[in-house]
Design a protein around this motif. Structure first.
Motif, PDB file in Angstrom:
ATOM      1  N   ALA A 168       0.908  -0.839   0.104  1.00  0.00           N
ATOM      2  CA  ALA A 168       0.300  -0.177   0.452  1.00  0.00           C
ATOM      3  C   ALA A 168       0.955   1.166  -0.391  1.00  0.00           C
ATOM      4  O   ALA A 168      -0.204   2.378  -0.148  1.00  0.00           O
ATOM      5  CB  ALA A 168      -0.748  -0.338   1.072  1.00  0.00           C
ATOM      6  N   CYS A 169       2.249   1.258   0.519  1.00  0.00           N
ATOM      7  CA  CYS A 169       2.836   1.949   0.588  1.00  0.00           C
ATOM      8  C   CYS A 169       3.873   2.199  -0.849  1.00  0.00           C
ATOM      9  O   CYS A 169       5.257   1.202  -0.844  1.00  0.00           O
ATOM     10  CB  CYS A 169       3.714   2.003   1.929  1.00  0.00           C
ATOM     11  SG  CYS A 169       5.369   3.457   1.968  1.00  0.00           S
ATOM     12  N   PRO A 170       3.828   3.274  -1.052  1.00  0.00           N
ATOM     13  CA  PRO A 170       5.111   3.269  -2.878  1.00  0.00           C
ATOM     14  C   PRO A 170       6.657   3.096  -2.247  1.00  0.00           C
ATOM     15  O   PRO A 170       6.783   2.982  -2.950  1.00  0.00           O
ATOM     16  CB  PRO A 170       4.735   4.851  -3.679  1.00  0.00           C
ATOM     17  CG  PRO A 170       3.164   4.644  -2.802  1.00  0.00           C
ATOM     18  CD  PRO A 170       3.227   4.705  -1.114  1.00  0.00           C
ATOM     19  N   GLY A 171       6.974   3.557  -0.877  1.00  0.00           N
ATOM     20  CA  GLY A 171       8.050   3.834  -0.208  1.00  0.00           C
ATOM     21  C   GLY A 171       8.526   2.380  -0.307  1.00  0.00           C
ATOM     22  O   GLY A 171       9.684   1.807  -0.751  1.00  0.00           O
ATOM     23  N   CYS A 172       7.619   0.707   0.607  1.00  0.00           N
ATOM     24  CA  CYS A 172       7.603  -0.016   0.231  1.00  0.00           C
ATOM     25  C   CYS A 172       7.702  -0.586  -0.717  1.00  0.00           C
ATOM     26  O   CYS A 172       8.788  -1.145  -0.736  1.00  0.00           O
ATOM     27  CB  CYS A 172       6.778  -0.833   1.501  1.00  0.00           C
ATOM     28  SG  CYS A 172       6.742  -0.265   3.242  1.00  0.00           S
ATOM     29  N   SER A 173       6.845  -0.118  -1.544  1.00  0.00           N
ATOM     30  CA  SER A 173       7.307  -1.276  -3.016  1.00  0.00           C
ATOM     31  C   SER A 173       8.205  -0.867  -4.090  1.00  0.00           C
ATOM     32  O   SER A 173       9.018  -1.575  -4.059  1.00  0.00           O
ATOM     33  CB  SER A 173       6.016  -0.316  -4.273  1.00  0.00           C
ATOM     34  OG  SER A 173       5.215  -0.433  -3.671  1.00  0.00           O
ATOM     35  N   LYS A 174       8.813   0.556  -3.830  1.00  0.00           N
ATOM     36  CA  LYS A 174      10.221   0.448  -4.451  1.00  0.00           C
ATOM     37  C   LYS A 174      11.776  -0.480  -3.361  1.00  0.00           C
ATOM     38  O   LYS A 174      12.371  -1.064  -4.504  1.00  0.00           O
ATOM     39  CB  LYS A 174      10.906   2.079  -4.854  1.00  0.00           C
ATOM     40  CG  LYS A 174      11.794   2.188  -5.210  1.00  0.00           C
ATOM     41  CD  LYS A 174      11.872   4.004  -5.692  1.00  0.00           C
ATOM     42  CE  LYS A 174      13.792   4.384  -5.630  1.00  0.00           C
ATOM     43  NZ  LYS A 174      13.412   5.717  -6.067  1.00  0.00           N
ATOM     44  N   ILE A 175      11.534  -0.214  -2.269  1.00  0.00           N
ATOM     45  CA  ILE A 175      12.371  -1.152  -2.098  1.00  0.00           C
ATOM     46  C   ILE A 175      12.719  -2.290  -1.943  1.00  0.00           C
ATOM     47  O   ILE A 175      13.626  -2.961  -2.464  1.00  0.00           O
ATOM     48  CB  ILE A 175      12.037  -0.571   0.106  1.00  0.00           C
ATOM     49  CG1 ILE A 175      13.013   0.521   0.259  1.00  0.00           C
ATOM     50  CG2 ILE A 175      13.326  -1.856   0.868  1.00  0.00           C
ATOM     51  CD1 ILE A 175      14.042   0.698   0.242  1.00  0.00           C
ATOM     52  N   MET A 176      10.985  -2.988  -1.577  1.00  0.00           N
ATOM     53  CA  MET A 176      11.167  -4.702  -1.990  1.00  0.00           C
ATOM     54  C   MET A 176      11.540  -4.584  -3.760  1.00  0.00           C
ATOM     55  O   MET A 176      11.222  -5.796  -3.683  1.00  0.00           O
ATOM     56  CB  MET A 176       9.526  -4.642  -1.870  1.00  0.00           C
ATOM     57  CG  MET A 176       9.921  -4.776   0.183  1.00  0.00           C
ATOM     58  SD  MET A 176       7.531  -5.410   0.437  1.00  0.00           S
ATOM     59  CE  MET A 176       7.968  -5.549   2.423  1.00  0.00           C
TER      60      MET A 176
END
Length: 347
Positions: free
Chosen positions: A182-190
């Protein structure tokens, strides 16, 4: 720095929209100054938002150079971490056993990972999203944890590697192969570090399902703020707009959107060394919004923008919550909200 010094033409395309480069000079001039202590520490004034990458006619990555400079500064022990204590403590507590939760049913291979900010500001919306995702993926699980983006962006490589490594290893050990974020930052890191994990925005999954037919006459006009971690993620950007329109809203785009979106000021924890950054950047976005409510898919962005204009999160619209908050959620309330999710009866 060597590649930047050899390839940057100092054309100025990246300087025009960026307050940091307006002060520090072109990526070429920064690279030419070399790895001096002062130059390395200056990189902490950059939000790492990637706008410079998006507009560079030479397809260079100034933000990548500046993040590498942060890492070198941290490795040399040059960084006063006290300035970033609020963010680092937030990350440490969010990744602690007291706030972590793995709700993974037998045979589950896919989990919903809402990140940190959304559970802290909108716990009921997290439960609603999980409920809707379960209708589409009945065996989906829920994982509450922190991806370590704060340590990553501060250049604290060892800390980030340990934190994210523990998370990814735990997920793989439990048979998880796909993560809905749900978090764009998490998406990018993962996506960048979660080798072997299929990472998809939850908004894409929801938008691919059966959406309600919007009213013939839109309820209101809103504008969309694309979070900077999703700058190069057109699939998520499109999905968010589809969801907003399905709720009956007409979208009028900001001048700065998509690949040229502006950072809300939270990026890179710049506020730690340049107080007032969030106020400055949110005012610029509010000016572009010109009185129209701003909808984002990042809870941190929504929280920041609330200080300058009417702002909400796309999940607010999905749960029919249109009375957007008048001020950011307090730190104490964020932790109470996360505890609420940590101990909620869900399955």
């Amino acid at each position: 720095m060597t590649d930047m010094a050899a390839s940057c033409t100092s054309c100025g395309e990246c300087v025009r929209p960026c307050s940091f480069l307006q002060q520090q000079g072109t990526p070429l001039s920064i690279a030419q100054q070399g790895a001096t202590d002062r130059n390395l520490l200056a990189a902490y004034g950059c939000s790492l938002c990637g706008l410079c990458d998006a507009v560079c006619p030479e397809s260079l990555s100034p933000s990548g150079m500046l993040r590498a400079m942060r890492s070198e500064a941290a490795d040399r022990g040059l960084v006063d971490l006290k300035a970033y204590a609020p963010w680092l403590n937030y990350e440490k507590m969010g990744a602690s056993p007291f706030f972590r939760r793995d709700l993974i049913p037998p045979g589950c291979t896919i989990v919903f990972f809402p990140g940190c900010s959304l559970p802290g500001t909108r716990p009921d919306a997290v439960l609603e999203l999980f409920k809707r995702l379960r209708l589409m993926e009945p065996a989906i699980g829920l994982v509450l944890d922190c991806c370590g983006k704060i340590s990553h962006d501060l250049g604290l490589t060892d800390r980030f590697t340990a934190l994210f490594g523990r998370l990814s290893q735990r997920l793989r050990h439990k048979g998880i192969t796909r993560i809905l974020t749900a978090c764009p930052g998490c998406s990018k890191i993962m996506r960048n570090y979660g080798e072997g994990l299929d990472v998809t925005s939850a908004y894409e999954v929801l938008a691919a399902g059966t959406l309600p037919t919007p009213p013939a006459s839109p309820l209101n006009v809103v504008t969309i703020h694309d979070p900077c971690p999703a700058r190069f993620d057109p699939a998520q950007q499109t999905a968010v707009r589809q969801l907003v329109q399905s709720c009956g809203y007409q979208i009028e785009e900001l001048p700065s959107h998509g690949t040229t979106t502006r950072c809300c000021g939270q990026g890179g924890m710049v506020e730690g060394c340049v107080p007032g950054t969030i106020k400055q950047e949110t005012r610029l976005i509010a000016a572009e919004a010109a009185g129209r409510p701003v909808i984002s898919s990042c809870a941190s962005c929504s929280d920041s923008l609330t200080t300058a204009t009417a702002a909400g999160h796309v999940v607010d619209l999905l749960i029919n919550k249109t009375d957007f908050p008048a001020k950011p959620v307090s730190s104490a309330r964020r932790w109470l909200n996360r505890l609420k999710l940590r101990f909620a009866r869900i399955l």
